[in-house]
Design an enzyme around this catalytic site. Structure first.
Site, PDB file in Angstrom:
ATOM      1  CE  LYS A 285      10.232  -4.011 -12.606  1.00  0.00           C
ATOM      2  NZ  LYS A 285       9.256  -3.146 -13.223  1.00  0.00           N
TER       3      LYS A 285
ATOM      4  N   GLY B 211       5.556   1.830  -5.907  1.00  0.00           N
ATOM      5  CA  GLY B 211       5.001   0.641  -6.580  1.00  0.00           C
ATOM      6  C   GLY B 211       3.748   0.920  -7.385  1.00  0.00           C
TER       7      GLY B 211
ATOM      8  N   GLY C 170      16.590  -5.519  -9.186  1.00  0.00           N
ATOM      9  CA  GLY C 170      17.208  -6.405  -8.202  1.00  0.00           C
ATOM     10  C   GLY C 170      17.093  -7.858  -8.628  1.00  0.00           C
TER      11      GLY C 170
ATOM     12  N   GLY D 294       5.568  -7.345  -6.201  1.00  0.00           N
ATOM     13  CA  GLY D 294       4.200  -7.014  -6.603  1.00  0.00           C
ATOM     14  C   GLY D 294       3.633  -7.823  -7.739  1.00  0.00           C
TER      15      GLY D 294
ATOM     16  N   GLY E 299     -14.082  -7.700 -17.920  1.00  0.00           N
ATOM     17  CA  GLY E 299     -13.862  -8.073 -16.517  1.00  0.00           C
ATOM     18  C   GLY E 299     -14.653  -7.185 -15.574  1.00  0.00           C
ATOM     19  CB  ALA E 300     -17.846  -7.505 -13.926  1.00  0.00           C
TER      20      ALA E 300
ATOM     21  CD  GLU F 200     -11.822   1.085  -7.481  1.00  0.00           C
ATOM     22  OE1 GLU F 200     -12.035   0.837  -6.294  1.00  0.00           O
ATOM     23  OE2 GLU F 200     -10.669   1.390  -7.909  1.00  0.00           O
TER      24      GLU F 200
ATOM     25  CG  HIS G 171     -28.705  11.612  15.138  1.00  0.00           C
ATOM     26  ND1 HIS G 171     -29.231  10.797  14.170  1.00  0.00           N
ATOM     27  CD2 HIS G 171     -29.434  12.770  15.117  1.00  0.00           C
ATOM     28  CE1 HIS G 171     -30.254  11.407  13.592  1.00  0.00           C
ATOM     29  NE2 HIS G 171     -30.396  12.614  14.150  1.00  0.00           N
TER      30      HIS G 171
HETATM   31  C1  FAD Z   1      -5.730   0.397 -11.064  1.00  0.00           C
HETATM   32  C2  FAD Z   1      -5.473  -0.232  -9.717  1.00  0.00           C
HETATM   33  C3  FAD Z   1      -6.160   0.236  -8.618  1.00  0.00           C
HETATM   34  C4  FAD Z   1      -5.923  -0.336  -7.381  1.00  0.00           C
HETATM   35  N1  FAD Z   1      -6.609   0.159  -6.320  1.00  0.00           N
HETATM   36  C5  FAD Z   1      -6.403  -0.367  -5.103  1.00  0.00           C
HETATM   37  C6  FAD Z   1      -7.066   0.170  -3.970  1.00  0.00           C
HETATM   38  O1  FAD Z   1      -7.842   1.121  -4.075  1.00  0.00           O
HETATM   39  N2  FAD Z   1      -6.819  -0.384  -2.770  1.00  0.00           N
HETATM   40  C7  FAD Z   1      -5.965  -1.431  -2.614  1.00  0.00           C
HETATM   41  O2  FAD Z   1      -5.779  -1.901  -1.498  1.00  0.00           O
HETATM   42  N3  FAD Z   1      -5.310  -1.951  -3.663  1.00  0.00           N
HETATM   43  C8  FAD Z   1      -5.505  -1.439  -4.902  1.00  0.00           C
HETATM   44  N4  FAD Z   1      -4.819  -1.939  -5.961  1.00  0.00           N
HETATM   45  C9  FAD Z   1      -3.883  -3.062  -5.716  1.00  0.00           C
HETATM   46  C10 FAD Z   1      -2.573  -2.546  -5.131  1.00  0.00           C
HETATM   47  O3  FAD Z   1      -2.010  -1.610  -6.008  1.00  0.00           O
HETATM   48  C11 FAD Z   1      -1.620  -3.692  -4.885  1.00  0.00           C
HETATM   49  O4  FAD Z   1      -2.248  -4.673  -4.101  1.00  0.00           O
HETATM   50  C12 FAD Z   1      -0.367  -3.228  -4.165  1.00  0.00           C
HETATM   51  O5  FAD Z   1       0.288  -2.234  -4.914  1.00  0.00           O
HETATM   52  C13 FAD Z   1       0.590  -4.398  -3.904  1.00  0.00           C
HETATM   53  O6  FAD Z   1       1.713  -3.925  -3.261  1.00  0.00           O
HETATM   54  P1  FAD Z   1       3.122  -4.655  -3.378  1.00  0.00           P
HETATM   55  O7  FAD Z   1       4.037  -3.886  -2.493  1.00  0.00           O
HETATM   56  O8  FAD Z   1       2.985  -6.096  -3.177  1.00  0.00           O
HETATM   57  O9  FAD Z   1       3.573  -4.482  -4.907  1.00  0.00           O
HETATM   58  P2  FAD Z   1       3.610  -3.281  -5.936  1.00  0.00           P
HETATM   59  O10 FAD Z   1       2.873  -2.096  -5.448  1.00  0.00           O
HETATM   60  O11 FAD Z   1       3.237  -3.848  -7.243  1.00  0.00           O
HETATM   61  O12 FAD Z   1       5.133  -2.857  -5.946  1.00  0.00           O
HETATM   62  C14 FAD Z   1       6.130  -3.677  -6.452  1.00  0.00           C
HETATM   63  C15 FAD Z   1       7.339  -2.845  -6.762  1.00  0.00           C
HETATM   64  O13 FAD Z   1       8.430  -3.719  -7.045  1.00  0.00           O
HETATM   65  C16 FAD Z   1       9.186  -3.175  -8.102  1.00  0.00           C
HETATM   66  N5  FAD Z   1       9.943  -4.276  -8.701  1.00  0.00           N
HETATM   67  C17 FAD Z   1       9.462  -5.381  -9.327  1.00  0.00           C
HETATM   68  N6  FAD Z   1      10.485  -6.200  -9.682  1.00  0.00           N
HETATM   69  C18 FAD Z   1      11.634  -5.590  -9.282  1.00  0.00           C
HETATM   70  C19 FAD Z   1      12.987  -5.933  -9.354  1.00  0.00           C
HETATM   71  N7  FAD Z   1      13.405  -7.078  -9.884  1.00  0.00           N
HETATM   72  N8  FAD Z   1      13.872  -5.060  -8.860  1.00  0.00           N
HETATM   73  C20 FAD Z   1      13.485  -3.889  -8.298  1.00  0.00           C
HETATM   74  N9  FAD Z   1      12.207  -3.527  -8.193  1.00  0.00           N
HETATM   75  C21 FAD Z   1      11.290  -4.364  -8.669  1.00  0.00           C
HETATM   76  C22 FAD Z   1       8.133  -2.572  -9.013  1.00  0.00           C
HETATM   77  O14 FAD Z   1       8.710  -1.615  -9.873  1.00  0.00           O
HETATM   78  C23 FAD Z   1       7.174  -1.959  -7.996  1.00  0.00           C
HETATM   79  O15 FAD Z   1       7.563  -0.646  -7.676  1.00  0.00           O
HETATM   80  C24 FAD Z   1      -4.992  -1.387  -7.224  1.00  0.00           C
HETATM   81  C25 FAD Z   1      -4.290  -1.845  -8.331  1.00  0.00           C
HETATM   82  C26 FAD Z   1      -4.523  -1.280  -9.567  1.00  0.00           C
HETATM   83  C27 FAD Z   1      -3.745  -1.766 -10.744  1.00  0.00           C
END
Ligand code: FAD
Length: 466
Positions: free
Chosen positions: A33, A39, A114, A144, A180-181, A187, A445
């Site tokens: 989307k 993501g 979707g 996500g 929130g800590a 970060e 080392h």
């Molecule tokens: C600030 C921040 C920092 C982070 N840093 C880290 C890190 O350093 N290391 C780490 O491992 N994790 C980190 N994370 C967590 C990480 O981003 C997530 O765990 C990860 O992105 C999850 O992946 P995912 O594929 O499940 O979902 P997402 O990455 O959230 O992707 C989901 C996708 O689905 C799409 N979507 C949702 N609904 C629909 C729909 N109905 N139709 C079409 N598309 C849709 C969304 O637009 C999105 O693009 C961080 C998160 C944040 C917010």
């Protein structure tokens, strides 16, 4: 249009799943989307936050560490606009990389929202409101997560921000109040502290980093306090008054009692993330959710509806990009008739502050609670030659090994480059390795990784440099 697999969402879970499925010969499409792929992680999560963490760390180092090493660059000046551009270019490089990989693997891409119409049918609604229906043998939901809202505190992404707003501020706030800590709060709090903000963190629990090893959390808190971050633990933000020039947050003891007013220029709400299932049609399709709104799946990622699967942040488990990726690979392999599997006991977790914090496996608290007898080996970076010469001696490595078998059960590192170093521990654990295996492996080392070897030796009380 008919497919073997349609993946909804192209975060690290979704796009990796699609690529692996295409590698295995499945006719695959993705639905996204957002205007760009990748993501949360690539667009508003891991990648932009790490770009700002990297740049702000160097900014701080230039001011404090460079002079000690004989590098005179004067007082570094911040060009926040240029730093944001650097971050945006990093994001663009990564999301374009995903677009390239999807194309290279001949994966069809559909831009739009979707919706699951039932097993085998996905509706895609474009930005223009037009819909089309796609047919498929299997559907993987990889939608996500989203920011958890705080009751009584409305996020405007300008003065009251989520992590997304914290990645795009156009000026350094005088005072940043972080609610929130957890990992994201610490970060992004670190980024803005390094760039000049006064940062105070309010946490509901009486400790930072819930879920992490408590000794690690205690030491890490002390380090962050030394850097200038302040903490108010066992407290909650009940409301934020936005009427004046400065924000006025009402901070109450978590256990109840009189509130105090804390003023700030910006409030960052970082209290966690919730699974994202809006407008997906899951209820109508009969896909069951758990009590926390996550899609319920069995060990093969199958939902309650045959032919519909789910992975990543939208299901239970740590909300981490690499966990989502591994689940993406596993479900694609299962759909192709292979034995896809994720070992949830060995999922590393990293906080990309300075120093970094990284862990994999069980914490000491978990082992105690489970009544598992263990030996702990600890080695401080003050005794590591490379850390000493680099003037990066804060932190330690702790290895927890089964008391009977010596098998490594958990590894926890606070220290420079901990995020890269934890990979060694993950590999050892994936192979069922013992502390002795790590201790007898030759480590170059002078490297920081020698602290891991020494901690492994310390499990048997025979560290050399301590
Ligand atoms: C600030 C921040 C920092 C982070 N840093 C880290 C890190 O350093 N290391 C780490 O491992 N994790 C980190 N994370 C967590 C990480 O981003 C997530 O765990 C990860 O992105 C999850 O992946 P995912 O594929 O499940 O979902 P997402 O990455 O959230 O992707 C989901 C996708 O689905 C799409 N979507 C949702 N609904 C629909 C729909 N109905 N139709 C079409 N598309 C849709 C969304 O637009 C999105 O693009 C961080 C998160 C944040 C917010």
């Amino acid at each position: 249009m008919s497919y073997d697999l349609i993946v909804i969402g192209t975060g690290p879970g979704g796009y990796v799943c699609a690529i692996r499925a295409a590698q295995l010969g499945l006719k695959t499409a993705v639905v996204e989307k957002n205007p760009t792929f990748g993501g949360t992680c690539l667009n508003i999560g891991c990648i932009p936050s790490k770009a700002l963490l990297h740049a702000s760390e160097l900014f701080e180092e230039a001011a404090h560490a460079f002079p000690k090493m004989g590098i005179g660059v004067g007082t570094p000046k911040l060009d926040l606009g240029a730093m944001m551009k650097f971050k945006d270019e990093g994001v663009a490089g990564n999301v374009n990389g995903v677009a390239f990989l999807l194309k290279k693997n001949k994966i069809d891409t559909f831009q739009g929202t979707g919706k699951v119409l039932g097993a085998g049918k996905v509706e895609v609604k474009g930005a223009d409101g037009k819909t089309q229906t796609l047919e498929t043998k299997s559907i993987v939901i990889a939608t996500g997560s989203d920011v958890t809202r705080l009751k009584g505190v409305d996020i405007d992404e300008k003065r009251i921000i989520s992590s997304t707003g914290a990645l795009t501020l156009d000026k350094v706030p005088g005072k940043l109040l972080v609610v929130g800590a957890g990992v994201i709060g610490l970060e992004l709090g670190s980024v803005w502290r390094r760039l000049g903000a006064q940062v105070q963190v309010v946490e509901f629990l009486d400790r930072i980093l819930p879920g992490m090893d408590s000794e690690v959390a205690r030491q890490f808190q002390r380090i962050l306090e030394k850097q200038g971050m302040t903490f108010k633990l066992g407290a909650k933000v009940a409301s934020v008054d936005t009427s004046g020039k400065r924000l006025k947050a009402q901070v109450e003891p978590a256990a109840g009692g009189a509130a105090e007013t804390v003023e700030a220029d910006v409030v960052l709400v970082a209290i966690g993330r919730v699974p994202y299932t809006e407008n997906l049609g899951l209820k109508e399709a009969g896909v069951a959710l758990d009590t926390r709104g996550r899609v319920n799946v069995d060990p093969h990622f199958a939902t309650s509806v045959p032919g519909i699967y789910a992975i990543g942040d939208v299901i239970a488990g740590p909300m981490l990009a690499h966990k989502a990726e591994d689940e993406g690979v596993a479900v694609a392999e299962i759909l192709a008739g292979q034995a896809g599997h994720v070992n949830y006991d060995v999922i590393p977790s990293v906080i990309y502050t300075y120093p970094e914090v990284a862990s994999v496996g069980k914490t000491e608290d978990e082992l105690k609670q489970a009544g598992i007898a263990y030996n702990a080996g600890k080695f401080p970076f003050t005794a590591n030659g490379r850390a000493k010469v680099n003037m990066q001696t804060e932190g330690f490595v702790k290895i927890l090994a089964d008391a009977k078998t010596d098998r490594v059960l958990g590894v926890h590192i606070v220290g420079p480059d901990a995020g890269n170093m934890i990979a060694e521990a993950a590999v050892a654990m994936e192979f069922g390795g013992a502390a002795e295996d790590i201790a007898r492996t030759c480590h170059a080392h002078p490297t920081l990784t020698e602290a891991i070897k020494e901690a492994a030796l310390a499990v048997a009380k025979r560290a050399i440099h301590m």
